[in-house]
Each structure stands twice: as structure tokens, then as C-alpha cells.
Design a protein around this motif. Structure first.
Motif, PDB file in Angstrom:
ATOM      1  N   SER A   1       0.816  -1.216   0.000  1.00  0.00           N
ATOM      2  CA  SER A   1       0.000   0.000   0.000  1.00  0.00           C
ATOM      3  C   SER A   1       0.850   1.267   0.000  1.00  0.00           C
ATOM      4  O   SER A   1       0.364   2.329  -0.416  1.00  0.00           O
ATOM      5  CB  SER A   1      -0.943   0.023   1.210  1.00  0.00           C
ATOM      6  N   ALA A   2       2.101   1.199   0.463  1.00  0.00           N
ATOM      7  CA  ALA A   2       2.980   2.369   0.469  1.00  0.00           C
ATOM      8  C   ALA A   2       4.402   1.917   0.777  1.00  0.00           C
ATOM      9  O   ALA A   2       4.615   0.856   1.378  1.00  0.00           O
ATOM     10  CB  ALA A   2       2.526   3.397   1.505  1.00  0.00           C
ATOM     11  N   VAL A   3       5.351   2.746   0.370  1.00  0.00           N
ATOM     12  CA  VAL A   3       6.751   2.524   0.701  1.00  0.00           C
ATOM     13  C   VAL A   3       7.267   3.784   1.387  1.00  0.00           C
ATOM     14  O   VAL A   3       7.126   4.894   0.855  1.00  0.00           O
ATOM     15  CB  VAL A   3       7.609   2.225  -0.541  1.00  0.00           C
ATOM     16  N   PHE A   4       7.833   3.617   2.568  1.00  0.00           N
ATOM     17  CA  PHE A   4       8.406   4.735   3.306  1.00  0.00           C
ATOM     18  C   PHE A   4       9.923   4.589   3.355  1.00  0.00           C
ATOM     19  O   PHE A   4      10.447   3.476   3.422  1.00  0.00           O
ATOM     20  CB  PHE A   4       7.822   4.793   4.720  1.00  0.00           C
ATOM     21  N   PHE A   5      10.608   5.714   3.316  1.00  0.00           N
ATOM     22  CA  PHE A   5      12.055   5.736   3.276  1.00  0.00           C
ATOM     23  C   PHE A   5      12.627   6.549   4.431  1.00  0.00           C
ATOM     24  O   PHE A   5      12.064   7.594   4.809  1.00  0.00           O
ATOM     25  CB  PHE A   5      12.551   6.411   1.980  1.00  0.00           C
TER      26      PHE A   5
ATOM     27  N   GLY B   1       6.663   7.841   1.136  1.00  0.00           N
ATOM     28  CA  GLY B   1       6.874   8.908   2.099  1.00  0.00           C
ATOM     29  C   GLY B   1       8.227   8.798   2.768  1.00  0.00           C
ATOM     30  O   GLY B   1       9.025   7.916   2.461  1.00  0.00           O
ATOM     31  N   ILE B   2       8.466   9.710   3.701  1.00  0.00           N
ATOM     32  CA  ILE B   2       9.770   9.839   4.360  1.00  0.00           C
ATOM     33  C   ILE B   2       9.580   9.861   5.863  1.00  0.00           C
ATOM     34  O   ILE B   2       8.747  10.615   6.380  1.00  0.00           O
ATOM     35  CB  ILE B   2      10.471  11.130   3.905  1.00  0.00           C
ATOM     36  N   VAL B   3      10.353   9.035   6.550  1.00  0.00           N
ATOM     37  CA  VAL B   3      10.381   9.049   8.018  1.00  0.00           C
ATOM     38  C   VAL B   3      11.848   9.112   8.426  1.00  0.00           C
ATOM     39  O   VAL B   3      12.612   8.181   8.170  1.00  0.00           O
ATOM     40  CB  VAL B   3       9.710   7.815   8.629  1.00  0.00           C
ATOM     41  N   THR B   4      12.237  10.205   9.038  1.00  0.00           N
ATOM     42  CA  THR B   4      13.632  10.470   9.349  1.00  0.00           C
ATOM     43  C   THR B   4      13.777  10.975  10.774  1.00  0.00           C
ATOM     44  O   THR B   4      12.828  11.520  11.341  1.00  0.00           O
ATOM     45  CB  THR B   4      14.200  11.513   8.368  1.00  0.00           C
TER      46      THR B   4
END
Length: 228
Positions: free
Chosen positions: A15-19, A117-120
Motif C-alpha cells: 500500500s505504500a513505501v516509506f524511506f 513517504g519519508i520518516v527520518t
């Protein structure tokens, strides 16, 4: 440097890929190293080799200060951190670029209407600034920084929050990162995890992190996710 081929989501589509950001989506080391050089010069410190700073970018500003000021006391790390980040913010995308192959991966996701999306752990203001400079802001379904919430990786809350922002099921999502805490956070959030073998590994072997798969190059990511 790859594990088993394909990420299994129990027969359900991703459903989504987060980086993660630094060391996964973008090569920000040149600008972070330059900010460290400017900080040392500002403080009257002698010129030193900066290779070790680049190796620990994924571990955050404090780790970079320890590398840039060998033997520094922890109290001074906390004192210097705000100024270091301010210097970095002044030239945040002078030399920073996406890693080779990432643009094609993101274009593939966009063509499929697959949210990413991005999770940092980078402070949100800095993350938003560099993402905007690189032309990625409008395309990202979510961006969560290290100070967006009270908790940060390896806690799963930032990843769960990103899934909420993107309006997707975390358990049908994938998280890609180049540090052990990325994999820890992804697993705790119920996501499938990909260890990025192209990041700032500092001598670590990403196969030791317990990720579902290890991918050596961004170019291999689409097929590794079972999307081709």
C-alpha cells in the motif's frame, strides 16, 4: 548483498513505501561535512580529515559532532549541536543529491500511483527544507521528522504516524533504511523492512539487522519488492 527475493505481504499488494532520508533517499554527506568544516573553522579548530563524519551521517548530528571533534565531551556536543544545524541549514542542498537510481524508483512508484513517504530522525524543518530543494516535497505522501512527535526511531510511532498521514495500512507498507534502528522501527510498526546496502553503513553489515531483505542498489528496489 541481497537476501531473499521479494517482500511478502501475505498475498496483499503493497500500500505504500516509506524511506529514511539521509543515506537512503539522499546523499547529504557532502553538505553535512562542509557544515562541520565551517563549524571547526568558526571555533578556530585545525583542519582535520572528515571521512568519519560522512560514515556516521545516518546516526545523527550528535554522532557527527563526535566524529568531527574527536574526544569531545558530551556536554559540548549538546552545546554545539544547534550551531552545527544552523550552519548546515544555510547550505542544505548545495551538493546534496538523491542516490543514483532513486529518481527512477520514485518515478516508477508515481507511475503506479503507489504512495511513498519519508520518516527520518532529522529535525522536521531541515527535512522539509532539503526535500523541497530537491523537488520531492509535492510528491511525498508523508514526511515525519525526528521532532514531529515526542518519540523518534527506533520507536515505531513515527512510522505509524506516517502511515496515518498517507492514509495507508502500516501492515501493508514497507520501510527502507540504512541503519539498524530503521529496521527495528519498521518491524515494530508491523511493516516489512528493507535494509539499504548503499547507505552510510560505517562498517556494519546490513544483513545483521534482521530486515526482510537487503538490497544492494536503489536500481534493484522495484524488483526486490516484487513489483516488476
Amino acid at each position: 548483498m541481497r537476501g531473499k527475493a521479494g517482500v511478502s505481504l501475505n498475498g496483499k499488494p503493497i500500500s505504500a513505501v516509506f524511506f529514511d532520508l539521509d543515506g537512503t533517499l539522499i546523499d547529504s554527506a557532502p553538505d553535512l561535512i562542509d557544515a562541520m568544516r565551517r563549524l571547526r573553522a568558526e571555533l578556530g579548530e585545525p583542519v582535520i580529515e572528515m571521512d568519519k563524519v560522512g560514515m556516521v551521517v545516518s546516526k545523527g548530528g550528535r554522532a557527527m559532532l563526535r566524529a568531527g571533534f574527536p574526544g569531545i565531551a558530551e556536554a559540548r556536543v549538546e552545546t554545539l549541536l544547534p550551531r552545527y544545524l544552523d550552519l548546515y541549514a544555510q547550505q542544505i542542498a548545495l551538493h546534496t543529491r538523491t542516490f543514483d537510481g532513486i529518481d527512477a524508483v520514485l518515478a516508477d512508484f508515481d507511475a503506479r500511483a503507489l504512495p511513498w513517504g519519508i520518516v527520518t530522525n532529522k529535525p522536521e524543518r531541515l527535512a522539509r527544507s532539503v526535500v523541497a530543494e530537491l523537488g520531492l516535497a509535492a510528491r511525498s505522501a508523508a514526511l515525519v521528522g525526528g521532532d514531529t512527535l515526542a518519540k523518534r526511531k527506533p520507536d515505531p510511532e513515527p512510522l505509524l504516524h506516517a502511515a496515518q498521514l498517507a492514509n495507508v495500512d502500516a501492515t501493508r507498507s514497507v520501510y527502507v533504511g540504512d541503519d539498524a534502528r530503521d529496521i527495528e522501527a519498521g518491524r515494530a510498526a508491523g511493516m516489512r523492512t528493507v535494509a539499504a546496502g548503499w547507505g552510510y553503513l560505517d562498517g556494519e553489515d546490513p544483513r545483521d539487522w534482521g530486515a526482510d531483505i537487503v538490497v544492494a542498489r536503489p536500481q534493484d528496489l522495484v524488483s526486490a519488492l516484487g513489483l516488476d
